[in-house]
Scaffold this motif. Structure first.
Motif, PDB file in Angstrom:
ATOM      1  N   HIS A 305      -0.828   5.391  -5.360  1.00 53.44           N
ATOM      2  CA  HIS A 305       0.199   6.264  -5.947  1.00 53.44           C
ATOM      3  C   HIS A 305       1.044   6.908  -4.859  1.00 53.44           C
ATOM      4  O   HIS A 305       2.288   6.952  -4.959  1.00 53.44           O
ATOM      5  N   GLU A 309       5.108   6.419  -4.222  1.00 48.33           N
ATOM      6  CA  GLU A 309       6.047   7.538  -4.158  1.00 48.33           C
ATOM      7  C   GLU A 309       6.808   7.549  -2.834  1.00 48.33           C
ATOM      8  O   GLU A 309       7.992   7.928  -2.799  1.00 48.33           O
ATOM      9  N   ARG A 312       9.559   4.986  -3.156  1.00 47.60           N
ATOM     10  CA  ARG A 312      10.605   5.490  -4.049  1.00 47.60           C
ATOM     11  C   ARG A 312      11.446   6.566  -3.358  1.00 47.60           C
ATOM     12  O   ARG A 312      12.681   6.531  -3.416  1.00 47.60           O
TER      13      ARG A 312
END
Length: 436
Positions: A305, A309, A312
């Motif tokens: 995760h 992130e 992104r």
């Protein structure tokens, strides 16, 4: 920096999520095999999503590509928008924009790019017609070294201007080979940089001297090998009077845009792989309890995760800078590094958390694995990207870096006009900003 999407960007992302979610299902992808989903591409173009990139900017494109990555939809969305709509919109002259952008926006034309430029790859030569009595080279042979002047793009022998100087010849003949070009089999136009001068040339795939041979890649990208032999092409940039971004070299801008867009696509691929892994571990039980309750599984999922992130966020930053008219070369390299290194880790984690099921070639998570590896290879190895970033950081002018930081601050305070002076602030505010 403010990455909050505008209403237009949010609407485009939601529409893209709806279309990809409805049409790019695991069953449909299995049925299509390695072929491009032409029906899905037509639906996207009918909805106006490729053409909306002119309004939503690169950040809007990144948001839409995230949705494509979640479903690994087999359409040339990223390539056609980056190497076609955004490149021509930023660096094309008025004639090129009027002639090419409508077709690229409605999907009747598809663009791709033979990037990055490689020494010894493709060279441009003056566009001089062959004499009828001139000896012809055997088909498939390369132009002999030294047969034409290799220095710089073709500029000689053009008509003279009123002041007596010659106009730049914006047409040339391209010769060379690019081993792998994504979505080449679907493309009507290819953006090709000169391997030495990095001048951008746009050519049609149905032009004489253009040969396309299918190449199978890790992910089904309809890729091909591009071989050029005196192929006619037209120059894209760097006429500062016609380009929309004259302060930034066209090749550097398109390359940074491509890295940012494909990093955004990788963020979606990773998010999709992680979502499938979470769903599997919540329902799959081992030793009398769900896999998701085991600490080792939780740690792997948490690391994935955080990696997703990071991809992104760095893609958003690079896209925001490009849309604000700022140089995004360093930020695009950072996003590419995260997409290559962290993206590989995430898709491996997604497959690993599925256990033996993840090794099934027909399982949806395996498709995310293939796309993640393909994107990492296309963006370049982590070591290669990191070396380029290091060279860029160590050779830049410190004063230019300070000026860029000031421009970024102004752009954040005045998003509608990045060049406008920022409002005065009190000493306490200035002190807090300097400390941050």
């Amino acid at each position: 920096m403010d990455f909050t999407p505008t209403p237009e960007q949010t609407a485009a992302r939601e529409l893209a999520a709806e279309i990809f979610g409805d049409l790019s299902t695991p069953e449909r992808l299995a049925e299509r095999g390695a072929d491009t989903d032409t029906a899905l591409w037509k639906e996207l173009c009918t909805a106006g999503l490729p053409g909306a990139v002119a309004e939503t900017g690169l950040l809007g494109l990144v948001l839409m590509l995230e949705e494509q990555g979640r479903t690994t939809a087999q359409v040339p969305f990223a390539a056609s928008c980056v190497y076609g709509l955004l490149a021509i919109g930023a660096h094309g002259d008025a004639d090129q924009r009027a002639r090419l952008l409508p077709a690229l926006g409605d999907g009747t034309a598809v663009a791709t790019g033979a990037f990055p430029a490689r020494p010894g790859g493709v060279r441009a030569w003056p566009d001089a017609p062959r004499r009828q009595d001139a000896p012809q080279r055997p088909e498939g042979s390369r132009r002999p070294e030294g047969s034409r002047t290799p220095e710089g793009p073709p500029t000689a022998n053009g008509p003279r201007k009123a002041d007596g100087s010659r106009k730049t010849d914006r047409r040339a003949r391209l010769t060379g080979c690019v081993p792998v070009v994504p979505w080449l089999r679907e493309a009507t136009h290819v953006l090709v940089p000169d391997g030495v001068t990095q001048t951008l040339w746009l050519l049609r795939t149905d032009a004489p001297g253009v040969r396309r041979d299918p190449v199978e890649t890790t992910a089904p990208w309809s890729a091909g090998r591009l071989t050029l032999d005196d192929a006619p092409a037209e120059q894209l940039g760097p006429d500062a009077s016609a380009a929309r971004r004259p302060a930034i070299h066209p090749y550097a801008d398109v390359l940074a845009t491509a890295r940012t867009a494909f990093a955004g696509l990788q963020a979606g691929v990773c998010a999709g792989a992680l979502a499938r892994a979470v769903s599997h571990t919540l329902t799959r039980e081992q030793f009398g309890r769900p896999l998701s309750t085991h600490q080792g599984v939780q740690l792997r999922a948490a690391d994935a995760h955080m990696d997703t992130e990071a991809i992104r966020l760095t893609a958003y930053e690079a896209a925001w800078r490009r849309d604000a008219g700022l140089d995004a070369g360093e930020q695009a390299l950072t996003a590419a590094w995260w997409a290559a290194e962290a993206g590989t880790r995430v898709v491996h984690t997604g497959q690993h958390l599925h256990g033996g099921v993840g090794a099934d070639l027909g399982h949806p998570v395996h498709r995310h694995f293939l796309w993640g590896r393909q994107l990492a290879a296309y963006l370049g190895s982590g070591a290669e990207v990191l070396e380029e970033l290091g060279q860029l950081l160590t050779t830049r002018d410190p004063r230019a870096a300070q000026a860029q930081a000031a421009q970024a601050t102004q752009a954040a305070r005045n998003p509608t006009d990045p060049t406008a002076p920022s409002a005065p602030s009190d000493p306490h505010t200035r002190h807090e900003e300097a400390a941050s």
